[in-house]
Write an enzyme that holds these catalytic residues in place. Structure first.
Site, PDB file in Angstrom:
ATOM      1  N   CYS A  14      -5.000   7.099   2.465  1.00 27.23           N
ATOM      2  CA  CYS A  14      -5.002   5.929   3.341  1.00 27.23           C
ATOM      3  C   CYS A  14      -6.375   5.789   3.986  1.00 27.23           C
ATOM      4  CB  CYS A  14      -3.937   6.102   4.415  1.00 27.23           C
ATOM      5  SG  CYS A  14      -3.838   4.717   5.559  1.00 27.23           S
ATOM      6  N   HIS A  62       2.569   0.006   7.053  1.00 21.60           N
ATOM      7  CA  HIS A  62       1.568  -0.188   8.118  1.00 21.60           C
ATOM      8  C   HIS A  62       1.997  -1.275   9.105  1.00 21.60           C
ATOM      9  CE1 HIS A  62      -1.813   2.388   7.156  1.00 21.60           C
ATOM     10  NE2 HIS A  62      -1.781   2.024   5.887  1.00 21.60           N
ATOM     11  N   HIS A 100       3.600   1.357   0.845  1.00 21.06           N
ATOM     12  CA  HIS A 100       2.613   1.966   1.738  1.00 21.06           C
ATOM     13  C   HIS A 100       2.012   0.910   2.677  1.00 21.06           C
ATOM     14  CE1 HIS A 100      -0.955   4.743   2.527  1.00 21.06           C
ATOM     15  NE2 HIS A 100      -1.361   3.586   3.012  1.00 21.06           N
ATOM     16  N   GLU A 101       1.632  -0.238   2.107  1.00 20.59           N
ATOM     17  CA  GLU A 101       0.988  -1.276   2.928  1.00 20.59           C
ATOM     18  C   GLU A 101       1.964  -1.889   3.930  1.00 20.59           C
ATOM     19  OE1 GLU A 101      -2.084  -1.288   3.076  1.00 20.59           O
ATOM     20  OE2 GLU A 101      -2.322  -0.094   1.273  1.00 20.59           O
TER      21      GLU A 101
HETATM   22 NI    NI Z   1      -2.872   3.011   4.371  1.00 16.29          NI
END
Ligand code: NI
Length: 202
Positions: A120, A166, A162-163
């Site tokens: 990341c 966030h 993953h995005e």
């Molecule tokens: Ni990330």
């Protein structure tokens, strides 16, 4: 072109749930009064793309540059270092909703899982294995209010999860098997190619 500063692990803004983008801004027939905010949103997306590319990331989300909005961008170009990774064309996701398409989300069957050593931009230098559902329905809109509704699989499904994490204040280290955490050099040195991306369906 503007590359913004990327917040790093420990900054509380990475832990804050992002606000949805007002649909008024994405309406093609927007009222003139919204023009300023629309331009700001376009600028944000442009900067996210520039920042992601400058940092060689597979994606970046607005909270990583300190903007609490549900916006992220993804792009993966073919990379010899990660041959198992598919190419993903530049995709802008606004207000994304993910629905895992697996038998049991809480206890993933091996054939329903994609396991990737993730990294990341907000956790520079570190990688760790994360297991996620290997099929997700992705619903979002783009800058023109155009709806996207697709099923993403395999490594592509891992990237989008993953995005979108966030946008909810979640980082990959929260989901990683902590015993697999490693620095980039050690990853290159000790993690065999076959273990870097394990798609349970293949
Ligand atoms: Ni990330």
């Amino acid at each position: 072109m503007a590359v913004r500063e990327i917040l790093r692990l420990g900054d509380p803004r990475l832990r804050t749930a992002a606000e949805p983008v007002s649909e008024i801004l994405l309406d093609r027939n927007q009222t003139p009064g919204a023009r300023g905010a629309v331009n700001e949103l376009r600028q944000l997306v442009d900067d996210l793309i520039d920042t992601m590319r400058a940092a060689n990331g597979a994606g970046i989300a607005a909270p990583q540059v300190g903007v609490s909005l549900q916006v992220c961008v993804i792009e993966v170009k073919k990379n010899e270092r990660y041959p198992a990774f598919p190419e993903i064309p530049l995709t802008v996701l606004i207000n994304p909703i993910l629905t895992p398409l697996v038998q049991n989300y809480d206890v993933l069957a091996p054939q329903d899982a994609i396991s990737v050593y993730e990294g990341c931009l907000s956790v520079p230098g570190l990688r760790g294995r994360v297991s996620r559902p290997r099929r997700v329905r992705v619903q979002a809109v783009d800058l023109n209010g155009q709806k996207l509704d697709e099923v993403w699989e395999g490594a592509k499904a891992a990237v989008v999860q993953h995005e979108v994490d966030h946008l909810h204040g979640t980082l990959f280290v929260d989901r990683a098997d902590t015993s697999t955490l490693c620095f980039m050099d050690e990853y290159e040195r000790f993690v065999p190619f076959a273990e870097r991306v394990i798609d349970g369906a293949t």
